[in-house]
Design an enzyme around this catalytic site. Sequence first.
Site, PDB file in Angstrom:
ATOM      1  N   SER A 204      25.076  38.020  71.704  1.00  0.00           N
ATOM      2  CA  SER A 204      25.822  38.967  70.877  1.00  0.00           C
ATOM      3  C   SER A 204      26.735  38.291  69.868  1.00  0.00           C
ATOM      4  CB  SER A 204      26.646  39.897  71.761  1.00  0.00           C
ATOM      5  OG  SER A 204      25.787  40.659  72.573  1.00  0.00           O
ATOM      6  N   HIS A 256      32.140  38.486  70.511  1.00  0.00           N
ATOM      7  CA  HIS A 256      31.814  39.318  69.354  1.00  0.00           C
ATOM      8  C   HIS A 256      32.689  38.950  68.163  1.00  0.00           C
ATOM      9  CE1 HIS A 256      30.417  42.730  72.307  1.00  0.00           C
ATOM     10  NE2 HIS A 256      29.694  41.632  72.393  1.00  0.00           N
TER      11      HIS A 256
END
Length: 395
Positions: A204, A256
């Site tokens: 991610s 992230h």
Amino acid sequence: MAGGGGNPPPEIHVRVHSRRGFNMIHPVEIESPPPTVAGAAPAANESPNAAMYREVKHFKKWFPWLVPSFVLANVVMFIITMSVNNCPKNSVSCVAGFLGRFSFQPFKENPLLGPSSTALEKMGALDVGKVVHKHQGWRLITCMWLHGGVFHLLANMLSLLVIGIRLEQEFGFVRIGLLYLISGLGGSLLSALFIQSNISVGASGALFGLLGGMLSELITNWTIYANKVAAMVTLVIIIAINLSVGILPHVDNFAHLGGFLSGFLLGFVFLIRPQFGWVYQRYAPGYSLTSAKPKFKTYQCILWILSLILLIVGFTVGLVMLLHGVDLNDHCSWCHYLSCVPTKRWSCNTQPASCQSVQTGNQYTLTCSSNGKSKTYSLLNPTARQIQGLCAQLC
């Protein structure tokens, strides 16, 4: 912890880089080529306008093969991880036992349909202690290719296909490949500086790097896009929604954020496009201009230089702090809220589970240290991993 099967290591929680709600395609379109200028000489069987349009909107030249290769590599790594995990041998119970050694850990231990944390750690999950004290810096890269389970893998790979293929078509495999890998490293680095009690896996950080790159590409190439405001608003909303998912527990939002910031800066470096005037000069030599047009606008060059400096300084400082064992939570008392915001519905307490074990013959009584729950199991010469898995389920 005591028991006849030896002293099992404490359970290690896996903090995955979740991609729930991630469904994004490039929202902008390049303007149509300007009208033909009288007297402009076309180049070899191609009008200047067509050549200019091809130069600026050059993604049609690229066939996307790298992003599908990344997807294949992630799937292969997950299969290998499940083989190494070998649930029937190392756990008391398994999900989908008909799959044999590829069956999944119990839901209570891993609700994502995947391997144990021990198997992930063995395969190269990000473990800050091993990076700092055992010089295993390669884990900052290998963790990008591992996933906590089938659901985690599917969410990430579908997002990668939707976003990555479009970007590779536009900018080619070299730039998008570097953007993906460096952003993933940036995500792992920021995660390691803030989350040091759990292992971390997932792609991610790299995926958010692609999102960040899309945003900076829109900014640096602002003059060549139509519907600029609508494109910007759409992209910002999608980024905000995906980052907000990271405030849920057990989701590594620092990965992230690190990936997004890295990708945002890299976009100014890798995804810069020449301005229309320069391209038109190149393909229409008869086109008269009062002054020669530079290839890039001044603001593009400034952003390129500043971004490159920030990237070099940021990665250098981050790596030095990590190797010196710095925990950024000690210097930022509120930063943990960026990754998890506690509410009445959930807690952000993700301390590793541990159990006390008492053996009486083949009877093992485990007591969870965190919640006090106790349960007795009938086990014949259990391994440390089996007891560890039972402790994780109990807690």
